[in-house]
Design a protein around this motif. Structure first.
Motif, PDB file in Angstrom:
ATOM      1  N   ASP A 159       1.267  -0.819   0.294  1.00 33.66           N
ATOM      2  CA  ASP A 159       0.190  -0.070  -0.301  1.00 33.66           C
ATOM      3  C   ASP A 159       0.830   1.089   0.264  1.00 33.66           C
ATOM      4  OD1 ASP A 159      -2.495  -1.884   0.406  1.00 33.66           O
ATOM      5  OD2 ASP A 159      -3.020  -1.984   2.438  1.00 33.66           O
ATOM      6  N   SER A 160       1.336   1.089   0.884  1.00 32.43           N
ATOM      7  CA  SER A 160       2.841   2.114   1.066  1.00 32.43           C
ATOM      8  C   SER A 160       3.824   2.313  -0.233  1.00 32.43           C
ATOM      9  CB  SER A 160       3.725   2.660   2.122  1.00 32.43           C
ATOM     10  OG  SER A 160       4.432   1.393   1.760  1.00 32.43           O
ATOM     11  N   VAL A 161       3.464   1.627  -1.363  1.00 36.47           N
ATOM     12  CA  VAL A 161       4.371   1.973  -2.291  1.00 36.47           C
ATOM     13  C   VAL A 161       3.400   2.453  -3.430  1.00 36.47           C
ATOM     14  CG1 VAL A 161       5.522   1.162  -4.551  1.00 36.47           C
ATOM     15  CG2 VAL A 161       6.089  -0.066  -2.139  1.00 36.47           C
ATOM     16  N   THR A 162       2.014   2.166  -3.656  1.00 35.78           N
ATOM     17  CA  THR A 162       1.107   2.647  -4.256  1.00 35.78           C
ATOM     18  C   THR A 162       0.782   4.416  -3.622  1.00 35.78           C
ATOM     19  OG1 THR A 162       0.539   0.743  -4.470  1.00 35.78           O
ATOM     20  CG2 THR A 162      -1.465   2.783  -5.052  1.00 35.78           C
TER      21      THR A 162
ATOM     22  N   PHE B 124       2.008   9.776  -5.118  1.00 35.68           N
ATOM     23  CA  PHE B 124       1.986  11.073  -4.609  1.00 35.68           C
ATOM     24  C   PHE B 124       3.610  11.579  -5.194  1.00 35.68           C
ATOM     25  CE2 PHE B 124       3.631  14.654  -1.164  1.00 35.68           C
ATOM     26  CZ  PHE B 124       1.791  14.863  -1.478  1.00 35.68           C
ATOM     27  N   SER B 125       4.754  10.901  -5.734  1.00 33.23           N
ATOM     28  CA  SER B 125       5.491  11.118  -6.350  1.00 33.23           C
ATOM     29  C   SER B 125       5.301  11.398  -7.629  1.00 33.23           C
ATOM     30  CB  SER B 125       6.751  10.525  -6.252  1.00 33.23           C
ATOM     31  OG  SER B 125       6.658  10.036  -7.379  1.00 33.23           O
ATOM     32  N   PHE B 126       4.544  11.581  -8.450  1.00 29.58           N
ATOM     33  CA  PHE B 126       3.907  11.774  -9.349  1.00 29.58           C
ATOM     34  C   PHE B 126       3.470  13.632  -9.167  1.00 29.58           C
ATOM     35  CE2 PHE B 126       4.517   7.977 -11.014  1.00 29.58           C
ATOM     36  CZ  PHE B 126       4.986   7.722 -12.493  1.00 29.58           C
ATOM     37  N   PHE B 127       2.805  13.151  -8.683  1.00 24.02           N
ATOM     38  CA  PHE B 127       1.903  14.788  -8.093  1.00 24.02           C
ATOM     39  C   PHE B 127       3.223  15.513  -7.609  1.00 24.02           C
ATOM     40  CE2 PHE B 127       0.406  18.178  -4.832  1.00 24.02           C
ATOM     41  CZ  PHE B 127      -0.981  19.010  -5.478  1.00 24.02           C
ATOM     42  N   ILE B 128       4.424  14.962  -7.016  1.00 23.17           N
ATOM     43  CA  ILE B 128       5.617  16.217  -6.672  1.00 23.17           C
ATOM     44  C   ILE B 128       5.710  16.727  -7.724  1.00 23.17           C
ATOM     45  CG2 ILE B 128       7.589  16.399  -5.755  1.00 23.17           C
ATOM     46  CD1 ILE B 128       7.107  14.569  -3.211  1.00 23.17           C
ATOM     47  N   LEU B 129       6.221  15.552  -9.052  1.00 25.18           N
ATOM     48  CA  LEU B 129       6.530  15.933 -10.177  1.00 25.18           C
ATOM     49  C   LEU B 129       5.914  16.702 -10.923  1.00 25.18           C
ATOM     50  CD1 LEU B 129       8.711  14.853 -12.313  1.00 25.18           C
ATOM     51  CD2 LEU B 129       7.386  13.279 -13.025  1.00 25.18           C
TER      52      LEU B 129
ATOM     53  N   ILE C 264       9.956   7.776   2.777  1.00 24.86           N
ATOM     54  CA  ILE C 264      10.345   7.655   1.466  1.00 24.86           C
ATOM     55  C   ILE C 264      10.252   7.661  -0.107  1.00 24.86           C
ATOM     56  CG2 ILE C 264      11.169   5.998   1.148  1.00 24.86           C
ATOM     57  CD1 ILE C 264      14.101   5.927   0.970  1.00 24.86           C
ATOM     58  N   LEU C 265       8.598   6.828  -0.107  1.00 18.98           N
ATOM     59  CA  LEU C 265       8.574   7.261  -1.344  1.00 18.98           C
ATOM     60  C   LEU C 265       7.791   8.316  -2.354  1.00 18.98           C
ATOM     61  CD1 LEU C 265       6.964   3.456  -1.529  1.00 18.98           C
ATOM     62  CD2 LEU C 265       8.814   4.288  -3.024  1.00 18.98           C
ATOM     63  N   MET C 266       7.590   8.745  -1.000  1.00 20.04           N
ATOM     64  CA  MET C 266       6.477  10.376  -1.326  1.00 20.04           C
ATOM     65  C   MET C 266       7.314  11.328  -1.718  1.00 20.04           C
ATOM     66  SD  MET C 266       5.137  11.302   2.722  1.00 20.04           S
ATOM     67  CE  MET C 266       5.902  12.394   4.001  1.00 20.04           C
TER      68      MET C 266
END
Length: 395
Positions: free
Chosen positions: A38-41, A46-51, A287-289
């Motif tokens: 779940d944390s990876v998904t 969220f990282s795409f949102f930051i992108l 770390i992923l977000m």
């Protein structure tokens, strides 16, 4: 616009990101069937949102996330508590042979990763990032070692490692079926199968948390973290480059084996597992977000080539080496499918692979006995040592 998040706000956001991933995994069968954490998904989305904010220049986030290192160290400390010499001896030859296969694969994954990186003209550290720390190690190990490689002047190493780990979660499932189908049907393993009643599968037990169990276990983890930090400081003073959790894994392992041998104190492994799952979830979410996806642009083509190479290695190794070492019978074929999961993903992925195979063919209690012991208890311990060796060799 720059938005600053305090430590507490960062932790709260990490929890929200986790539940976002949980919602999406429940919503989309593809994600759930491939055992994507779940944390990876949630973190990846969220990282795409930051992108988006980075590419448009409209917003950016700054996180006070130093506490993620505490979660990371706590998680790997719980892994250390699983390294029981007594259990390894009791488990017998099948576990030892599969552990040898897992160790050999981890070594080869790094050799192949570094070799392809040199051929493609990228940093050897990027090769390690696509090696056993992301494939055998999974997202947790990838997130832990990535920053260490970045400290050696390899930007994007964490991102490459996490991208590899996520890819492996899916690819490990895709290649397992065809490989095992060919082994079972070509070698007529169904007809040759002999039931091994001495092997019992693990029961899925629910864990009841009580204050009298949680508090002592939490204190044991904290003590191991404290002693482990002293061990890590000593090893670092010798010039070795080590992740901060190596010492705590050793300390926890020593405590576990002392408990087994002396009976002076006990360790509640079920509570250890619950605490480990919690700390890993928080660490991965945090770390992923904060992934900087834009750092992957220059590595896109080399990364694709290296992922293909690692996939071929996993398939060939499982078919010829894992199958041979584990007995060349029906149970060995099912363990081969499991190795495609934990050697290219995580232990839950390995179990999912085996469940799918045994549902189609026949049960394999032996495989369900061996894989969790090696995948969930021992390989992370050996893999950390292997990765540390390669990093120190190439630094």
């Amino acid at each position: 616009m720059i938005v600053h998040f305090s430590t507490i706000q960062t932790m709260a956001l990490a929890v929200i990101v986790f539940y976002l991933g949980k919602f999406l995994n429940n919503k989309f069968k593809f994600l759930k069937n491939n055992c994507i954490p779940d944390s990876v998904t949630g973190g990846t989305l969220f990282s795409f949102f930051i992108l988006l904010g980075h590419e448009t220049g409209s917003f950016s986030f700054i996180f006070e996330d130093s506490i993620k290192d505490i979660f990371m160290i706590a998680f790997f400390t719980t892994v250390g508590f699983s390294a029981s010499i007594k259990l390894l001896k009791k488990a017998g030859l099948p576990v030892l042979m599969f552990l040898i296969a897992a160790i050999l694969l981890a070594i080869l994954q790094n050799v192949v990763g570094v070799g392809m990186a040199k051929i493609l003209g990228v940093s050897p550290m990027i090769g390690i990032a696509t090696g056993s720390l992301a494939t055998t190690g999974g997202p947790g190990t990838a997130g832990a070692f990535g920053p260490i490689m970045e400290s050696f002047g390899t930007p994007g190493a964490t991102m490459v490692a996490m991208a590899t780990a996520t890819y492996a979660l899916i690819a490990g499932s895709i290649i397992a079926g065809p490989i095992c189908k060919r082994l079972i049907e070509k070698k007529n393993l169904i007809q040759k199968r002999v039931t091994l009643e001495e092997f019992q599968s693990f029961d899925d037990k629910s864990v009841t948390l009580e204050l009298k169990n949680v508090v002592p276990t939490g204190f044991q983890i904290i003590i191991a973290m404290g002693i482990g930090s002293l061990i890590s400081n000593f090893l670092n003073s010798l010039g070795l480059v080590l992740p901060p959790y190596i010492g705590t894994m050793f300390a926890a392992s020593i405590m576990r084996n002392l408990a087994d041998e002396t009976k002076l104190f006990s360790i509640d492994l079920e509570v250890v597992s619950v605490i480990g799952n919690f700390t890993l979830t928080m660490f991965l979410s945090m770390i992923l977000m904060n992934f900087k996806l834009w750092e992957l642009k220059e590595l896109a083509l080399p990364l694709i080539i290296m992922l293909i190479g690692q996939t071929i290695l996993m398939g060939v190794f499982a078919y010829f080496i894992t199958f041979t070492l584990t007995g060349k019978d029906y149970d060995a074929a099912i363990m081969t499918g499991g190795h495609c999961g934990c050697g290219f993903g995580t232990t839950p992925k390995a179990l999912a692979n085996m469940e799918a195979l045994t549902e189609k063919y026949l049960p394999s209690p032996k495989a369900f006995f061996v894989i969790p012991i090696v995948g969930a208890l021992f390989i992370d311990f050996f893999n950390a040592a292997i990765i540390t060796f390669f990093i120190n060799l190439l630094k």
